[in-house]
Each structure stands twice: as C-alpha cells, then as structure tokens.
Design a protein around this motif. Sequence first.
Motif, PDB file in Angstrom:
ATOM      1  N   VAL A   5      -4.997   5.146  -2.150  1.00 30.70           N
ATOM      2  CA  VAL A   5      -3.065   6.136  -2.728  1.00 30.70           C
ATOM      3  C   VAL A   5      -2.163   4.499  -3.344  1.00 30.70           C
ATOM      4  O   VAL A   5      -1.878   4.031  -2.276  1.00 30.70           O
ATOM      5  N   GLY A   6      -1.254   5.340  -4.456  1.00 36.48           N
ATOM      6  CA  GLY A   6       0.031   4.209  -4.299  1.00 36.48           C
ATOM      7  C   GLY A   6       0.904   4.969  -5.198  1.00 36.48           C
ATOM      8  O   GLY A   6       0.654   6.258  -5.507  1.00 36.48           O
ATOM      9  N   GLY A   7       2.257   4.320  -4.195  1.00 33.20           N
ATOM     10  CA  GLY A   7       3.279   4.585  -5.000  1.00 33.20           C
ATOM     11  C   GLY A   7       3.741   6.024  -4.729  1.00 33.20           C
ATOM     12  O   GLY A   7       3.284   6.796  -3.674  1.00 33.20           O
ATOM     13  N   HIS A  60      -4.102   9.581   8.873  1.00 32.27           N
ATOM     14  CA  HIS A  60      -4.868   8.390   9.732  1.00 32.27           C
ATOM     15  C   HIS A  60      -5.849   7.307   9.169  1.00 32.27           C
ATOM     16  O   HIS A  60      -6.458   6.716   9.037  1.00 32.27           O
ATOM     17  N   PHE A  61      -6.214   8.975   7.896  1.00 34.11           N
ATOM     18  CA  PHE A  61      -7.356   8.210   6.531  1.00 34.11           C
ATOM     19  C   PHE A  61      -6.852   7.539   5.593  1.00 34.11           C
ATOM     20  O   PHE A  61      -7.921   7.890   5.059  1.00 34.11           O
ATOM     21  N   VAL A  62      -5.347   7.357   5.716  1.00 37.63           N
ATOM     22  CA  VAL A  62      -5.357   6.953   4.179  1.00 37.63           C
ATOM     23  C   VAL A  62      -4.844   5.850   3.885  1.00 37.63           C
ATOM     24  O   VAL A  62      -3.350   5.692   5.076  1.00 37.63           O
ATOM     25  N   THR A  63      -4.596   4.946   3.084  1.00 41.08           N
ATOM     26  CA  THR A  63      -4.005   3.850   3.254  1.00 41.08           C
ATOM     27  C   THR A  63      -3.372   3.297   2.085  1.00 41.08           C
ATOM     28  O   THR A  63      -3.971   4.006   0.542  1.00 41.08           O
ATOM     29  N   HIS A  64      -2.639   2.442   1.318  1.00 40.34           N
ATOM     30  CA  HIS A  64      -1.387   3.093   0.184  1.00 40.34           C
ATOM     31  C   HIS A  64      -1.579   1.274  -0.272  1.00 40.34           C
ATOM     32  O   HIS A  64      -1.792   0.145   0.789  1.00 40.34           O
ATOM     33  N   SER A  94      -0.671  -0.524   4.422  1.00 44.41           N
ATOM     34  CA  SER A  94      -0.732  -0.618   2.869  1.00 44.41           C
ATOM     35  C   SER A  94      -1.218  -1.643   3.050  1.00 44.41           C
ATOM     36  O   SER A  94      -2.033  -2.640   3.764  1.00 44.41           O
ATOM     37  N   ALA A  95      -2.213  -1.696   2.078  1.00 43.68           N
ATOM     38  CA  ALA A  95      -3.176  -2.740   1.476  1.00 43.68           C
ATOM     39  C   ALA A  95      -2.261  -4.525   1.342  1.00 43.68           C
ATOM     40  O   ALA A  95      -2.727  -5.371   1.361  1.00 43.68           O
ATOM     41  N   PHE A  96      -1.081  -3.674   0.209  1.00 40.75           N
ATOM     42  CA  PHE A  96      -0.739  -5.246   0.050  1.00 40.75           C
ATOM     43  C   PHE A  96       0.901  -5.355   1.068  1.00 40.75           C
ATOM     44  O   PHE A  96       1.383  -3.794   0.852  1.00 40.75           O
TER      45      PHE A  96
END
Length: 323
Positions: free
Chosen positions: A247-249, A268-272, A292-294
């Motif tokens: 997800v983003g933002g 815990h299964f969410v990546t930003h 987060s990915a970045f």
Amino acid sequence: MNEESHIDLKRLVGKKSSESLSLSDQMQWASNLYLQQPRFPSRTAHYKVLTDHAIQWDWLKWDIQSSLLDEIRFQSPAKRFQKEIALHEYFFNIGCVDRIESKVDYWLNTHSIIDRSVGQGSKNMYFRPAITSSEFQDAFDTGLQQAKEEVNLGSFWTAIQLLNPVSCVHAAIQLYIHAGVSLTVSLQNLIHPDLLESVVYVADKSFRRHPMSFDPITSLTFYGGYDLAFAVGLVCGMAQESRFCLVGGLTGYAISYLAEVIQKGSSHFVTHLYEAPSDWKEENKEAFSGPSAFSISSHKVSNIQYILALEHLNHFLIQSNTK
C-alpha cells in the motif's frame, strides 16, 4: 505444512501492533511460503480502485463534470514494464456514479475496467453516512473474496491503490478517529492550502452532527467509502492466507491501521511503499509504523513506485529460492 515456516494470524495475536516488523521478516515469511508451493509461479498484481465521492464536488469544489478518466489514463499500465515483470494491473470500479467503463478508450489501455460496483458514489458525510452498513459489508466482502482469488492465483504480494485523490480525506478522518492524528497534519501536503482550512472545518462539524463511534465498521460507514472498505477487506483477506499487501501514502497507513483494528495481526502483512513523513510520526508513531519497500519518506505516491516496489519484492522472492 511446516509450522515453523508458516506464519499465520494466531502467532501474531499476542504481538502488539506497535511492535513493527521489518521488511526482511516479511520477505523471509514469503520466501518460506513460496518454497512450500512450487506449483504456483510468483504472481505480481496491482489493483487500482475507482470510485466517486460526493465530497469531491461539495468539499473540494471539483468541477461537477470532472471524472477519474484523466487519472485512469495517467495510471494506465506501462506495456514495457508489464512485459519485463509479468505485471497484472487491474482497474476496479467499486462505486463510480457513471459507467466509467464506457468512457475509456480501450485501445489506449491494456486492461479493461472490472466492474465490482456496490453502489453509486459515497454520500456527503456532513449530512448523512457516506455509505450504508450493507454497502460497507458488500465492499468489504468483495475485498475478502478478491484476496482469496489472488491467493489461488499464486500471489505473495498484491498492491492496492485508491485512485481517487479524495480518498485521502476519508483516510485522514479514520486516522483522526482511531489514532488521534490531526487532520491538518495529515492533509496539509495532500490538499491545496486554500482548501485545507475549510475541509478541516467541515469535517469537524460532521463529527458534531453524527455520533462519534470508535467502532471501525461504524466509522467506515459514516466517514468512509467503497474503496476504503474494499481495500481493508483485501488486506484482511490476504492476511488470513498469510499473504502480503503493498500500500502507499496516507490511504495506505489508514488501510493498514483499520485492518489491524478489525482483525488483529493484519497489519503485520502490510508493506508500505515509503516510510511515513516525520510530521506524521510525531502525531502517532504507532499509526505510521510498519515496514517499507523504500527507505525514504514521501507524502505522495505514483504508479511507477508501485511497479518498482513489486519488482523488488518479487525479485527477492524468486532469487531466494533459486540459490
């Protein structure tokens, strides 16, 4: 199934949402799951959710004829990236006022718009609940079902993006209700300064007109929309299957937080995409935590960022099991 490598919600129930997990932890979980299910190729999917909201015209003064068509054209899948990473991108109509599918030039888009509509635009939440309780349940259940289908197709990370920029107002209100995050802080870089004060003022008056409830279902009905309900359902459904959502933002942090409130362990299964900006974290560190990915901060996100993040996550998944 090897219980040591399978991570499910039961093992996370005792862990507080404030105990953020790292991206490397998530990658290891996904890698273990991928190793157990070799019959499925790793799938990269990106859902782009479309819906209309009454406040886009009433609160933010959009032209009444404005639509999401420009946003669709801007967010259309890049054929080059699709070919290189086998990307599956979908536009989902969850609650547009018009039949937006009929207005898109299909020859300009590599995918048609999938109709999963459960209503026609959310209502102005100043006067009445944005959606009915049954509409919320329909949208949430649609997200749950979509998660099951995505898992059956072999996904380990599925991206979810709310295309209507107005959804950030709903997201900000949800974080205000459930996490005490100031609307001014969360929206000041997402809404034009000339409109910010009036939007915060009307939102505050809306709270006074309706019963203030900390129940997430009630708050999503009064101050949400079909897209937010669908996204929360998707995250909860993916978490039930020990799969991850990207997800983003601001909307992404609201989706993650609401999913955690509704179904403990889901966050815990969410990546930003990005780390939350420092001013958001100062308001509520728990609400804006998570891997987060970045490793940089940003208020806004774009289509290319989702593509790059999915490629990064998917590349690790495949590489870790081909060594």
